[in-house]
Scaffold this active site. Structure first.
Site, PDB file in Angstrom:
ATOM      1  N   GLU A 139      10.640  15.002  15.560  1.00 26.29           N
ATOM      2  CA  GLU A 139      10.830  14.983  14.111  1.00 26.29           C
ATOM      3  C   GLU A 139       9.872  15.994  13.463  1.00 26.29           C
ATOM      4  OE1 GLU A 139       9.511  11.449  11.768  1.00 26.29           O
ATOM      5  OE2 GLU A 139      11.542  11.512  10.951  1.00 26.29           O
ATOM      6  N   CYS A 156      13.554  10.523   6.769  1.00 23.04           N
ATOM      7  CA  CYS A 156      13.622   9.999   8.136  1.00 23.04           C
ATOM      8  C   CYS A 156      15.046  10.093   8.688  1.00 23.04           C
ATOM      9  CB  CYS A 156      13.111   8.568   8.185  1.00 23.04           C
ATOM     10  SG  CYS A 156      13.847   7.537   6.919  1.00 23.04           S
ATOM     11  N   GLU A 191      10.321   0.799  10.094  1.00 20.68           N
ATOM     12  CA  GLU A 191      11.323   1.839   9.863  1.00 20.68           C
ATOM     13  C   GLU A 191      10.631   3.162  10.146  1.00 20.68           C
ATOM     14  OE1 GLU A 191      13.194   4.619   8.775  1.00 20.68           O
ATOM     15  OE2 GLU A 191      13.035   4.021   6.669  1.00 20.68           O
ATOM     16  N   GLY A 222       3.770   3.386  13.831  1.00 16.86           N
ATOM     17  CA  GLY A 222       4.602   2.217  14.112  1.00 16.86           C
ATOM     18  C   GLY A 222       4.230   1.567  15.435  1.00 16.86           C
ATOM     19  N   LYS A 226       0.832  -1.208   0.000  1.00 16.22           N
ATOM     20  CA  LYS A 226       0.000   0.000   0.000  1.00 16.22           C
ATOM     21  C   LYS A 226       0.863   1.252   0.000  1.00 16.22           C
ATOM     22  CE  LYS A 226      -1.836   2.501   3.248  1.00 16.22           C
ATOM     23  NZ  LYS A 226      -1.683   3.839   2.602  1.00 16.22           N
TER      24      LYS A 226
HETATM   25  P1  NAI Z   1       1.927   7.942   8.620  1.00 15.02           P
HETATM   26  O1  NAI Z   1       2.789   7.101   9.456  1.00 15.02           O
HETATM   27  O2  NAI Z   1       0.512   8.152   9.014  1.00 15.02           O
HETATM   28  O3  NAI Z   1       1.899   7.341   7.111  1.00 15.02           O
HETATM   29  C1  NAI Z   1       2.741   6.338   6.602  1.00 15.02           C
HETATM   30  C2  NAI Z   1       1.918   5.233   5.963  1.00 15.02           C
HETATM   31  O4  NAI Z   1       1.150   4.565   6.964  1.00 15.02           O
HETATM   32  C3  NAI Z   1       0.906   5.701   4.931  1.00 15.02           C
HETATM   33  O5  NAI Z   1       0.857   4.760   3.874  1.00 15.02           O
HETATM   34  C4  NAI Z   1      -0.397   5.698   5.708  1.00 15.02           C
HETATM   35  O6  NAI Z   1      -1.535   5.557   4.888  1.00 15.02           O
HETATM   36  C5  NAI Z   1      -0.218   4.492   6.593  1.00 15.02           C
HETATM   37  N1  NAI Z   1      -1.017   4.470   7.826  1.00 15.02           N
HETATM   38  C6  NAI Z   1      -1.545   5.526   8.514  1.00 15.02           C
HETATM   39  N2  NAI Z   1      -2.202   5.076   9.610  1.00 15.02           N
HETATM   40  C7  NAI Z   1      -2.085   3.730   9.617  1.00 15.02           C
HETATM   41  C8  NAI Z   1      -2.542   2.691  10.501  1.00 15.02           C
HETATM   42  N3  NAI Z   1      -3.235   2.969  11.605  1.00 15.02           N
HETATM   43  N4  NAI Z   1      -2.240   1.409  10.213  1.00 15.02           N
HETATM   44  C9  NAI Z   1      -1.505   1.117   9.118  1.00 15.02           C
HETATM   45  N5  NAI Z   1      -1.067   2.035   8.250  1.00 15.02           N
HETATM   46  C10 NAI Z   1      -1.339   3.333   8.487  1.00 15.02           C
HETATM   47  O7  NAI Z   1       2.650   9.342   8.447  1.00 15.02           O
HETATM   48  P2  NAI Z   1       1.957  10.780   8.168  1.00 15.02           P
HETATM   49  O8  NAI Z   1       0.784  10.989   9.058  1.00 15.02           O
HETATM   50  O9  NAI Z   1       1.748  10.898   6.720  1.00 15.02           O
HETATM   51  O10 NAI Z   1       3.127  11.763   8.633  1.00 15.02           O
HETATM   52  C11 NAI Z   1       3.208  12.211   9.972  1.00 15.02           C
HETATM   53  C12 NAI Z   1       4.643  12.294  10.433  1.00 15.02           C
HETATM   54  O11 NAI Z   1       5.219  11.013  10.388  1.00 15.02           O
HETATM   55  C13 NAI Z   1       5.557  13.145   9.590  1.00 15.02           C
HETATM   56  O12 NAI Z   1       5.479  14.484   9.955  1.00 15.02           O
HETATM   57  C14 NAI Z   1       6.905  12.540   9.886  1.00 15.02           C
HETATM   58  O13 NAI Z   1       7.410  13.086  11.078  1.00 15.02           O
HETATM   59  C15 NAI Z   1       6.595  11.088  10.112  1.00 15.02           C
HETATM   60  N6  NAI Z   1       6.884  10.255   8.912  1.00 15.02           N
HETATM   61  C16 NAI Z   1       8.043   9.546   8.907  1.00 15.02           C
HETATM   62  C17 NAI Z   1       8.374   8.815   7.788  1.00 15.02           C
HETATM   63  C18 NAI Z   1       9.634   8.037   7.739  1.00 15.02           C
HETATM   64  O14 NAI Z   1      10.108   7.723   6.650  1.00 15.02           O
HETATM   65  N7  NAI Z   1      10.207   7.645   8.855  1.00 15.02           N
HETATM   66  C19 NAI Z   1       7.538   8.791   6.585  1.00 15.02           C
HETATM   67  C20 NAI Z   1       6.300   9.525   6.725  1.00 15.02           C
HETATM   68  C21 NAI Z   1       6.028  10.243   7.857  1.00 15.02           C
END
Ligand code: NAI
Ligand code: MG
Length: 489
Positions: A398, A301, A267, A250, A193
């Site tokens: 972050e 990240c 990650e 996570g 996804k």
């Molecule tokens: P997010 O963690 O919500 O999104 C990442 C992925 O997880 C997306 O595909 C999303 O649809 C999915 N997701 C969201 N809720 C979920 C759930 N309950 N169960 C399974 N999958 C789920 O990140 P978001 O809200 O877009 O960004 C928020 C903050 O997260 C950012 O400001 C940043 O600090 C951090 N982030 C860190 C990343 C990294 O590479 N370590 C990547 C994206 C965001």
């Protein structure tokens, strides 16, 4: 901001074109369906969402919203495909993965343009880093497919089964490659996804996978937001969950998987220290600071989002950094001269803005470059905070934007203590002329990846992943195989 070295190593092989990059021959369909069992199929509930271009706020395409019923269909297709795929001669599996890599290279311009349109990153980065590195990952893991017993001598190697993979919006195609390539090489099948703001290159990759002739159901792509992600995590039919994204999500996933038999890798976020010693080559270090925090708008990240600079050179480094920031161009992602593209979404821009306010309320001094930004779209000028203290939220949390918190230090030990004093442990950087200091610092920083006299260098052979709240498990290199195998005695 690919460095010249990156360009040499991963050159996608097409010539520099006049700015802005044209969108000719780049096909984006009006509507994208789900990719299940080798076909594009409509979602069961008939729901769709829009993906927009964050640089213009214009709609690019309508994309299927997968429900739990669609995820279930995808799991069944992947389970059915697993029987044949896992029994295929490993060298044959490798050929399919090589084919994906080659088609990706052939269509690299199209992928780079769509990545920049859908997510906002500068075309120079999608062209020189994202797309060539994604192809490199497929090439690398294709090579492992028939050599797994050499990776784990004396052990029986077996695939896990069906993997559920959830990826973020900062490196959409590259994260798809990181997830899919090792899983397939090890004989697993997958349901992936992409993130809701950047689904297009994963759907384009589905076209490549179909063109490469992979058996139906080996790779399935379902689109949607958090609910679709949760449907993957909670579906009993997966043997493994791989997630890249926020530490908050996570944590939810780790709780949901506790007590299940599913293997998982997470990650998550980071807050890396980029440490500049007084004996470092200062101009190179300033480039490294710029690359560390402004590459991909700081949506990284492993970004060097904290600068630790030794006192004797602090004033000079900050002055040079401010001068360099004034030369950075913020704007049209398709313009090859752009350094900093659009912030990925309105929501992320609001998050970043809230941290700009927090930093100032905490009493830090904010400096932003004075460049023009377009009227429409989501933008943030490169920003630094000085006069911060270790407990400040802009130091601990972050931000995921082009925002750098700057601290100074006197001694090696003070730098190390400050570097390790956050909940995260993903990456770090050290700049010094002394090899001994490099060895001491890289061994002492509690982080999965530490760069010396460089930053943000990626290679498929190199494992990547974090400690503490930055996650569990490793991706990339031989470690990335382990994450998709059952190893026998
Ligand atoms: P997010 O963690 O919500 O999104 C990442 C992925 O997880 C997306 O595909 C999303 O649809 C999915 N997701 C969201 N809720 C979920 C759930 N309950 N169960 C399974 N999958 C789920 O990140 P978001 O809200 O877009 O960004 C928020 C903050 O997260 C950012 O400001 C940043 O600090 C951090 N982030 C860190 C990343 C990294 O590479 N370590 C990547 C994206 C965001
Ligand atoms: Mg988009």
């Amino acid at each position: 901001m690919a460095t010249p070295e990156n360009k040499l190593a991963f050159d996608g092989g097409w010539q520099y074109s006049p700015a802005p990059e044209s969108t000719d021959h780049v096909k984006i369909k009006k509507t994208y369906e789900l990719f299940i069992g080798g076909e594009f199929v409509a979602p069961v509930q008939g729901k769709y969402f829009d993906t927009i271009n964050p640089a213009t706020e214009e709609k690019l395409s309508k994309v299927a919203l997968a429900s739990a019923a669609d995820v279930d269909k995808a799991v069944k297709a992947a389970r059915k495909a697993f029987v044949g795929w896992s029994r295929l001669k490993p060298a044959e599996r490798g050929k399919y993965i090589f084919r994906i890599a080659r088609i990706l290279q052939e269509r690299s311009r199209e992928f780079a343009v769509i990545e920049s349109l859908d997510g906002g990153k500068p075309i120079r980065e999608s062209r020189d880093v994202d797309v060539p590195l994604a192809a490199a990952h497929f090439f690398y893991y294709a090579g492992w497919a028939d050599k797994l017993e050499y990776a784990f001598p004396g052990r029986a190697v077996k695939p896990l089964g069906v993997a559920g993979q959830i990826i973020p919006w900062n490196f959409p195609l590259l994260m798809a490659a990181w997830k899919i390539a090792p899983a397939l090489a090890c004989g697993n099948t997958v349901v992936l996804k992409p993130a809701e703001t950047t689904p297009l290159t994963a759907l384009k990759l589905a076209e490549v996978i179909a063109d490469a002739g992979l058996p139906p159901g080996v790779v399935n792509i379902v689109t949607g937001a958090g609910e679709t992600g949760a449907a993957i995590v909670n579906h009993p039919g997966f043997d493994k969950i791989a997630f890249t994204g926020s530490t908050d999500v996570g944590r939810i996933i780790q709780k949901a998987l506790a007590g299940s038999n599913k293997k998982y890798t997470l990650e998550l976020g980071g807050k890396a220290a980029n440490i500049i010693f007084a004996d470092a080559a200062i101009d190179e270090a300033v480039e490294g600071i710029v690359n560390g925090i402004f590459f991909n708008q700081g949506h990284v990240c492993c970004a060097g989002s904290r600068l630790l600079v030794q006192e004797p050179v602090a004033d000079a480094v900050i002055r040079k950094l401010r001068d360099r920031m004034e030369t950075l161009i913020v704007g049209d992602p398709l313009d090859k001269n752009t350094d900093i593209g659009a912030i990925n979404s309105k929501q992320q821009l609001e998050t970043i803005k809230s941290y700009l306010a927090i930093g100032q309320e905490e009493g830090s001094e904010m400096f932003q470059s004075s460049c023009a930004v377009p009227k429409r779209g989501y933008w943030c000028r490169p920003t630094i905070f000085t006069g911060v203290s270790q407990s400040n939220r802009v130091v601990q949390e972050e931000i995921f934007g082009p925002v750098l918190a700057i601290q100074t230090f006197r001694t090696f030990d003070e730098a190390l203590i400050k570097a390790n004093n956050t909940p995260y442990g993903l990456s770090g950087g050290v700049w010094t002329d002394k090899g001994s200091k490099i060895f001491k610092m890289t061994q002492s920083i509690r982080a999965g990846v530490v760069w010396a006299n460089t930053f943000n260098k990626f290679d498929p052979t190199s494992p990547f992943g974090g400690n503490k709240e930055s996650g569990v498990g490793r991706e990339g290199g031989m470690h990335g195989l382990d994450a998709y195998l059952k190893l026998g005695g």
